[in-house]
Write an enzyme that holds these catalytic residues in place. Structure first.
Site, PDB file in Angstrom:
ATOM      1  N   ASP A 168       4.210  -3.658  -2.835  1.00  0.00           N
ATOM      2  CA  ASP A 168       2.869  -3.573  -2.265  1.00  0.00           C
ATOM      3  C   ASP A 168       2.923  -3.509  -0.732  1.00  0.00           C
ATOM      4  O   ASP A 168       4.009  -3.602  -0.127  1.00  0.00           O
ATOM      5  CB  ASP A 168       2.053  -4.788  -2.729  1.00  0.00           C
ATOM      6  N   ASP A 225      -7.706   0.024  -5.008  1.00  0.00           N
ATOM      7  CA  ASP A 225      -7.559  -0.623  -6.316  1.00  0.00           C
ATOM      8  C   ASP A 225      -8.607  -0.164  -7.327  1.00  0.00           C
ATOM      9  O   ASP A 225      -9.793  -0.102  -7.015  1.00  0.00           O
ATOM     10  CB  ASP A 225      -7.669  -2.139  -6.174  1.00  0.00           C
TER      11      ASP A 225
HETATM   12  C1  GLA Z   1      -3.077  -5.082  -4.243  1.00  0.00           C
HETATM   13  C2  GLA Z   1      -2.640  -4.014  -5.232  1.00  0.00           C
HETATM   14  C3  GLA Z   1      -3.049  -4.410  -6.631  1.00  0.00           C
HETATM   15  C4  GLA Z   1      -2.452  -5.768  -6.983  1.00  0.00           C
HETATM   16  C5  GLA Z   1      -2.873  -6.813  -5.950  1.00  0.00           C
HETATM   17  C6  GLA Z   1      -2.144  -8.124  -6.141  1.00  0.00           C
HETATM   18  O1  GLA Z   1      -4.471  -5.152  -4.139  1.00  0.00           O
HETATM   19  O2  GLA Z   1      -3.196  -2.778  -4.885  1.00  0.00           O
HETATM   20  O3  GLA Z   1      -2.620  -3.440  -7.565  1.00  0.00           O
HETATM   21  O4  GLA Z   1      -1.054  -5.655  -7.015  1.00  0.00           O
HETATM   22  O5  GLA Z   1      -2.585  -6.355  -4.635  1.00  0.00           O
HETATM   23  O6  GLA Z   1      -2.455  -9.081  -5.179  1.00  0.00           O
END
Ligand code: GLA
Length: 583
Positions: A168, A225
């Protein structure tokens, strides 16, 4: 009940639009995507990865019992046998502190037996083990990130038997490194371990297809997301299959994917969608899944497998729909028809047939037609329904799906086995990459990535000629509120020049700031910064020496003068931004 028949005329318009903008047309391209330029580890994901990830359903609330129950369910539900192999633990598996040697460790309450034990359990079920980390000093949930610990973390993962790493990017702007540099470090240390581990870039869609994600990784996010509603699903779908993240001339990101490297519009919400009406919910789940298969998106299920309904299981394991995703030719599907909320996608397959999705994203019942012309076929062709697993017969020139309701969709396989059908022609690199000797106007190129408002080409945002101090500029960009866009580059460039000012027509008090970056936000390599400008500020010229860059990001950021928050009304112009290559 309104019935609408999608007409050929819209296709003609789409193709005309396509040709106008990019010179793209259907051509004969019989070979599978050439892997010669793919890195040697492309073999790690020859088709889009399939698995399950903990985030969409459990978020932070994971533990040993839940993960083991999911592993069991992956087997008992038939998911594993349908092709889902990775079981990925997302954020919040780790302890708040590293151990005395600086190594990551499991959260002692959630995973008292440690991560190796979980990995062993996952492997004992015939599955592969995936794990989450973040390339900054902390994860999105403020747990220890990998920054400065890249080598030990990759070694730790390898020792635990990890097969897949989702890396990430929360807080990565503090790393002081370009994204391409960050991911190259992980790739290097992964290779050092000798364990083949897939590297999945999670970065909210920050242009990995422009700056070279495939040099280091097998998949990269194309947007923000995903949430458990269809608005979000379609939005995410359009980061990869539409123009949410790139110039419309590309018709989605299909040309940037292929065997070994994939555009990732985020994990699946199939089974999590909160829609009351059971029939509409089933249609929505199919629409989401079918679309992800057409887009050659990674298929990472995100529902609670231990409690999944039969309907959801049947959708997630539909063999002929999954076969479209996993087709070895690896062409990402693209739109061949759009009329408001009605869409047709095409994905030419390895066996000479083609997969087609007819999708009604709207609320009104409609008929949708695919003509053979849209998909490179003619005459009489056999049509098979992939959800029903049933031959529908031989059809001449077109097929119409009748009465598709809200999220209604039909997924078909059309044509006969034989020579692979042509794909659309990709936009040639010289149309979005600075490659020329002499002067290249940036507004003669398509931006290959954008966030926020798209810039308007060669006009102000309001559609007027670009004017500064009485002088009219033929070339440039008009921006509103916030606009961020990127052009691919090569080392062949010496200077970047141009002028910026707030748009003449803007008479408000708010501020606008122009910045030019090398690569994306995360590296924070600001090449030039106008500082805050108001309607009264004189225009500013930039003349930047370029040295060793691979892409340029232009930003305009409008701010409210009172509280510094985003201002929605400010207008700015980049006048005649151009790159000069001396030799
Ligand atoms: C980010 C990512 C998500 C998830 C969250 C976890 O927002 O884009 O897919 O992994 O972090 O904290």
């Amino acid at each position: 009940m309104v019935k609408k028949i999608a007409q050929n005329i819209s296709l003609a318009l789409l193709i005309a639009f396509c040709i106008l903008l990019s010179g793209c047309e259907l051509t004969q391209n019989n070979s599978f995507i050439n892997q010669a330029d793919s890195p040697s580890y492309a073999y790690l994901a020859p088709t889009p990865p399939m698995g399950w990830n903990s985030w969409n359903f459990f978020a932070k609330d994971i533990d040993e019992a839940k993960i083991k129950a999911v592993a069991d369910a992956m087997v008992s539900s038939g998911m594993r046998d349908a092709g889902y192999q990775y079981l990925v633990l997302d954020d919040a598996w780790m302890a708040a502190e590293r151990d005395d040697n600086g190594a990551l460790q499991a959260d002692p309450v959630k995973f008292p037996k440690g991560m190796k034990e979980i990995g062993d359990y996952i492997h004992s079920k015939g599955l592969k083990f995936g794990i989450y980390e973040d390339r900054a000093y902390r994860t999105c949930q403020s747990l220890p990130g990998s920054f400065g610990h890249e080598q030990i973390d990759m070694a730790t993962f390898a020792a635990w038997g990890v097969d897949y790493i989702k890396m990430d990017s929360c807080s990565a702007e503090g790393n002081g490194r370009l994204s391409s540099e960050d991911y190259a470090i992980f790739r290097k240390y992964i290779e050092e371990t000798g364990r083949p581990m897939v590297l999945s870039i999670s970065d909210f869609g920050n242009a990995a297809w422009v700056w070279g994600g495939k040099e280091t990784s097998q998949l990269w996010r194309t947007g923000w997301d995903i949430r458990s509603n269809m608005h979000s699903v379609y939005n995410c779908g359009d980061t990869s299959g539409g123009s949410n993240r790139t110039h419309p001339a590309f018709n989605g990101l299909w040309q940037f994917a292929g065997p070994g490297y994939w555009n990732d519009p985020d994990m699946l919400q199939v089974g999590n969608l909160k829609i009351e009406d059971e029939k509409v919910r089933a249609s929505a789940n199919k629409a989401h899944f079918g679309l992800w298969c057409m887009l050659a998106a990674p298929l990472m299920a995100g529902n609670n497998l231990a409690e999944m309904t039969e309907t959801v299981r049947d959708i997630l394991t539909a063999p002929e729909v999954i076969a479209v995703s996993q087709d070895k030719r690896g062409v990402q599907g693209y739109k061949v028809f759009v009329d408001g909320k009605l869409e047709v996608y095409n994905k030419p397959l390895a066996d000479g047939t083609t997969a087609v999705l007819l999708l009604n994203k709207g609320g009104e019942e409609a008929d949708i037609t695919v003509t053979w012309e849209m998909i490179g076929l003619s005459g009489k062709q056999p049509v098979r329904d992939l959800w029903q697993r049933k031959d529908l017969g031989i059809f001449k020139d077109s097929f119409t799906a009748k009465g598709l309701g809200e999220h209604g969709n039909t997924m078909l396989k059309i044509g006969r086995k034989g020579k692979p059908l042509p794909t659309a022609t990709p936009v040639p690199p010289e149309k979005y990459t600075i490659t020329r000797k002499g002067v290249t106007s940036l507004s003669d190129l398509y931006y290959a990535w954008r966030d926020n408002n798209a810039p308007v080409y060669n006009k102000t945002f309001g559609g007027n000629p670009i004017k500064i101090d009485g002088k009219t500029f033929e070339k440039g960009f008009g921006c509103k509120s916030k606009a961020t866009f990127m052009f691919a580059g090569t080392e062949r460039a010496d200077r970047l020049m141009g002028t910026v000012a707030l748009d003449e027509s803007y008479q408000g008090e708010n501020e606008g700031r122009f910045r030019i970056y090398h690569e994306d936000y995360f590296g924070n390599r600001v090449l030039w910064d106008s500082g805050k400008m108001t309607k009264d500020s004189p225009a500013k010229e930039f003349d930047i020496e370029l040295d060793n860059y691979n892409c340029l990001m232009l930003t305009f950021d409008g701010r409210n003068i009172k509280d510094g928050k985003r201002a929605n009304d400010v207008l700015g112009v980049f006048a005649d931004p151009r790159v000069i290559a001396d030799d």
